[in-house]
Design a protein around this motif. Structure first.
Motif, short mmCIF file in Angstrom:
data_model
loop_
_atom_site.label_atom_id
_atom_site.label_comp_id
_atom_site.label_asym_id
_atom_site.label_seq_id
_atom_site.Cartn_x
_atom_site.Cartn_y
_atom_site.Cartn_z
N SER A 81 0.79 -1.23 0.00
CA SER A 81 0.00 0.00 0.00
C SER A 81 0.83 1.29 0.00
O SER A 81 0.27 2.38 0.12
CB SER A 81 -0.94 0.01 1.22
N HIS A 82 2.14 1.18 -0.16
CA HIS A 82 2.97 2.40 -0.23
C HIS A 82 4.20 2.13 -1.08
O HIS A 82 5.15 1.48 -0.64
CB HIS A 82 3.39 2.83 1.19
N THR A 83 4.17 2.60 -2.33
CA THR A 83 5.36 2.51 -3.19
C THR A 83 5.49 3.76 -4.05
O THR A 83 4.53 4.50 -4.23
CB THR A 83 5.35 1.29 -4.16
N HIS A 84 6.70 3.92 -4.57
CA HIS A 84 6.98 4.95 -5.57
C HIS A 84 7.61 4.20 -6.75
O HIS A 84 8.75 4.44 -7.12
CB HIS A 84 7.99 5.97 -5.04
N PHE A 85 6.86 3.22 -7.31
CA PHE A 85 7.50 2.28 -8.24
C PHE A 85 7.75 2.84 -9.63
O PHE A 85 8.49 2.25 -10.41
CB PHE A 85 6.70 0.97 -8.33
N GLY A 150 0.78 3.16 -6.12
CA GLY A 150 1.93 3.85 -6.71
C GLY A 150 1.71 5.35 -6.63
O GLY A 150 0.59 5.83 -6.83
N LYS A 151 2.79 6.07 -6.32
CA LYS A 151 2.68 7.52 -6.17
C LYS A 151 3.37 8.23 -7.33
O LYS A 151 4.40 7.76 -7.82
CB LYS A 151 3.37 7.95 -4.87
N SER A 152 2.83 9.39 -7.72
CA SER A 152 3.58 10.30 -8.58
C SER A 152 4.60 10.99 -7.66
O SER A 152 4.88 10.48 -6.60
CB SER A 152 2.62 11.30 -9.23
N MET A 251 -0.47 10.41 4.23
CA MET A 251 0.65 11.30 4.59
C MET A 251 1.92 10.51 4.80
O MET A 251 1.89 9.40 5.33
CB MET A 251 0.36 11.99 5.94
N HIS A 252 3.06 11.11 4.40
CA HIS A 252 4.37 10.68 4.90
C HIS A 252 4.56 11.47 6.19
O HIS A 252 4.66 12.71 6.14
CB HIS A 252 5.47 11.07 3.92
N ALA A 253 4.61 10.78 7.33
CA ALA A 253 4.58 11.50 8.60
C ALA A 253 5.63 10.99 9.58
O ALA A 253 5.79 9.78 9.76
CB ALA A 253 3.20 11.36 9.24
N ASP A 274 1.97 7.19 7.15
CA ASP A 274 3.02 6.26 6.77
C ASP A 274 4.41 6.69 7.26
O ASP A 274 4.66 7.87 7.41
CB ASP A 274 3.03 6.12 5.25
N HIS A 275 5.26 5.72 7.49
CA HIS A 275 6.63 5.82 8.05
C HIS A 275 6.57 5.78 9.58
O HIS A 275 6.86 4.76 10.16
CB HIS A 275 7.40 7.06 7.56
N LEU A 276 6.29 6.93 10.25
CA LEU A 276 6.02 6.98 11.70
C LEU A 276 7.18 6.52 12.58
O LEU A 276 6.97 6.11 13.73
CB LEU A 276 4.77 6.16 12.05
N THR A 325 6.33 -1.79 1.18
CA THR A 325 7.76 -1.83 0.82
C THR A 325 8.41 -0.45 0.68
O THR A 325 9.62 -0.33 0.80
CB THR A 325 7.98 -2.57 -0.52
N ASP A 326 7.60 0.58 0.34
CA ASP A 326 8.17 1.91 0.05
C ASP A 326 9.09 1.86 -1.17
O ASP A 326 9.96 2.73 -1.31
CB ASP A 326 8.92 2.47 1.28
N PHE A 327 8.94 0.86 -2.02
CA PHE A 327 9.79 0.72 -3.21
C PHE A 327 10.04 2.07 -3.87
O PHE A 327 9.11 2.74 -4.30
CB PHE A 327 9.09 -0.25 -4.17
ZN LIG Z 1 7.14 7.06 0.45
#
Ligand SMILES: [Zn+2]
Length: 416
Positions: A81-85, A150-152, A251-253, A274-276, A325-327
């Motif tokens: 649920s969290h990548t920048h692929f 996937g994030k822009s 959020m990246h927090a 996310d992150h935390l 994964t935060d890929f």
């Molecule tokens: Zn990220």
């Protein structure tokens, strides 16, 4: 068209993770396992779940393609649920500089950091991005991932951000993987706005967000609420504007320092924070009382050789924890589900049961999709993984190894 029907029978375990919402705290250890289980599927949707005996009594097996899963465990497909692929511009040099002790500042001075990926991605043609994305989704599917976010955020200008989101939409259509896309225009301040962070947020709100909204396929808006990027106030301004356009929020927090992002996430009741790594005690308590999913990314801590988020404490406090994964090309160039599982158990002290929940139903909840995916329940998408081993406990135990035998995506089989 004739119905396509699939029966998986005699599975040593059907690990259902049954549920339609995020599991919090002690609930995360409940996997609802059926021994000697079976699952029937019609047209990509799960129609029967039970012991092999029960399911065989309820269906006409002649209509089904049968898989004998003896000695193998069946789980829901994994949700990353969290990548920048999606990006161009690898940073292998930067990785070796960091190993030699270079700081983030000196890496930036040597031409590394996010700016190098942004420059390469801005120059990258649509077709090349599509091919890169496709290869990466293949890798993920092979490790049992059936839905990925996937994030822009490697364009940081209107044209490239839109391109990244359109490529993800295209991949969602062309590739078996479900791709949920997130607009992360506020990933970093682009060079054109250096020193004018407030102006950049205003530009994103006024000139970019409304156009992204009209694309319709973009589900989430995310912001990098961290020291050196966007303040709590700037993040709140952007997230409220995005909410008014009916984006779901992430959020990246508190990934880099304790910055108040966790508290903002709870206050705005966003879908996931996310992150935390540096979430405060008070922030964790507020998350536990809220419906916000706490998404933890241990591969990033491993890659950067940093401390891990307090996953054990968060679950004990009653939070709903997801793993992802935060890929990405900088801080976690890995989409390894096997390594992610092991790190979550060994370094964050999650039990194997909690890790399975975190990567299935809670991952689905972190994407607002717990009603449709993330568990083996009647009526859900037939997204499942069949392991090479008889128990889910082999996933963290067989460290760094892919234990997936077959992936079932929308009822179709993909042999690994
Ligand atoms: Zn990220």
């Amino acid at each position: 068209m004739e119905e396509e029907k699939l029966l998986i029978k005699n599975a040593s375990q059907v690990v259902t993770c049954s549920g339609f919402a995020a599991k919090k705290g002690a609930e995360m250890a409940e996997l609802d396992i059926i021994k000697d289980g079976a699952v029937a599927v019609a047209n990509g949707i799960i129609t029967h779940v039970g012991t092999t005996k029960e399911v065989l009594r309820q269906i006409n097996t002649e209509e089904y393609l049968e898989i004998d899963a003896e000695g193998r465990a069946l789980l829901p497909g994994f949700v990353d649920s969290h990548t920048h692929f999606l990006f161009d511009g690898y940073r292998e040099e930067e990785f070796s500089w960091r190993l030699q002790g270079d700081s983030d500042m000196s890496i930036m001075a040597r031409g590394g950091g996010i700016v190098s990926t942004v420059n390469a991605t801005r120059k990258c043609a649509y077709e090349k991005l599509l091919n890169l994305g496709c290869e990466r989704l293949d890798d993920m599917l092979n490790m049992g991932v059936t839905t990925v976010e996937g994030k822009s955020g490697y364009g940081l200008d209107f044209y490239t951000e839109l391109t990244l989101l359109r490529v993800m939409d295209d991949l969602n259509e062309r590739h078996p993987m479900d791709v949920v896309s997130t607009f992360l225009g506020a990933h970093a301040v682009p060079p054109e706005f250096e020193g004018r962070t407030d102006d950049y947020i205003t530009y994103v709100i006024k000139d970019v967000l409304p156009h992204i909204r009209s694309e319709r396929t973009v589900t989430f808006c995310d912001v990098f609420c961290e020291k050196g990027a966007f303040s709590v106030e700037q993040s709140e301004r952007l997230l409220r504007a995005a909410r008014s356009l009916r984006f779901k929020l992430k959020m990246h927090a508190d990934g880099i320092g304790s910055f108040g992002g966790t508290e903002l996430a709870a206050k705005l009741k966003i879908v996931s924070a996310d992150h935390l790594l540096h979430a405060s005690d008070a922030g964790i308590k507020r998350l536990a009382r809220s419906c916000v999913v706490a998404t933890l990314l241990p591969l990033t801590s491993f890659s950067l050789d940093e401390p891990y988020a307090r996953g054990r404490e968060m679950i004990d406090a009653g939070c709903a924890v997801a793993l992802a994964t935060d890929f990405n090309p900088g801080s976690s160039f890995s989409c390894s589900i096997p390594l992610l599982f092991s790190l979550a158990c060994i370094k964050m002290k999650l039990s194997p049961e909690e890790a399975v929940t975190a990567l299935t139903i809670n991952g689905a909840a972190a994407l607002g999709r717990a009603g449709k995916i993330g568990s083996i329940d009647v009526g859900k998408k037939a997204d499942m993984v069949l392991l090479k081993f008889p128990s889910y406990k082999f996933i963290p135990y067989h460290i760094g190894m892919n234990v997936v035998d077959t992936v079932i995506k929308d009822g179709e089989l993909y042999i690994v």
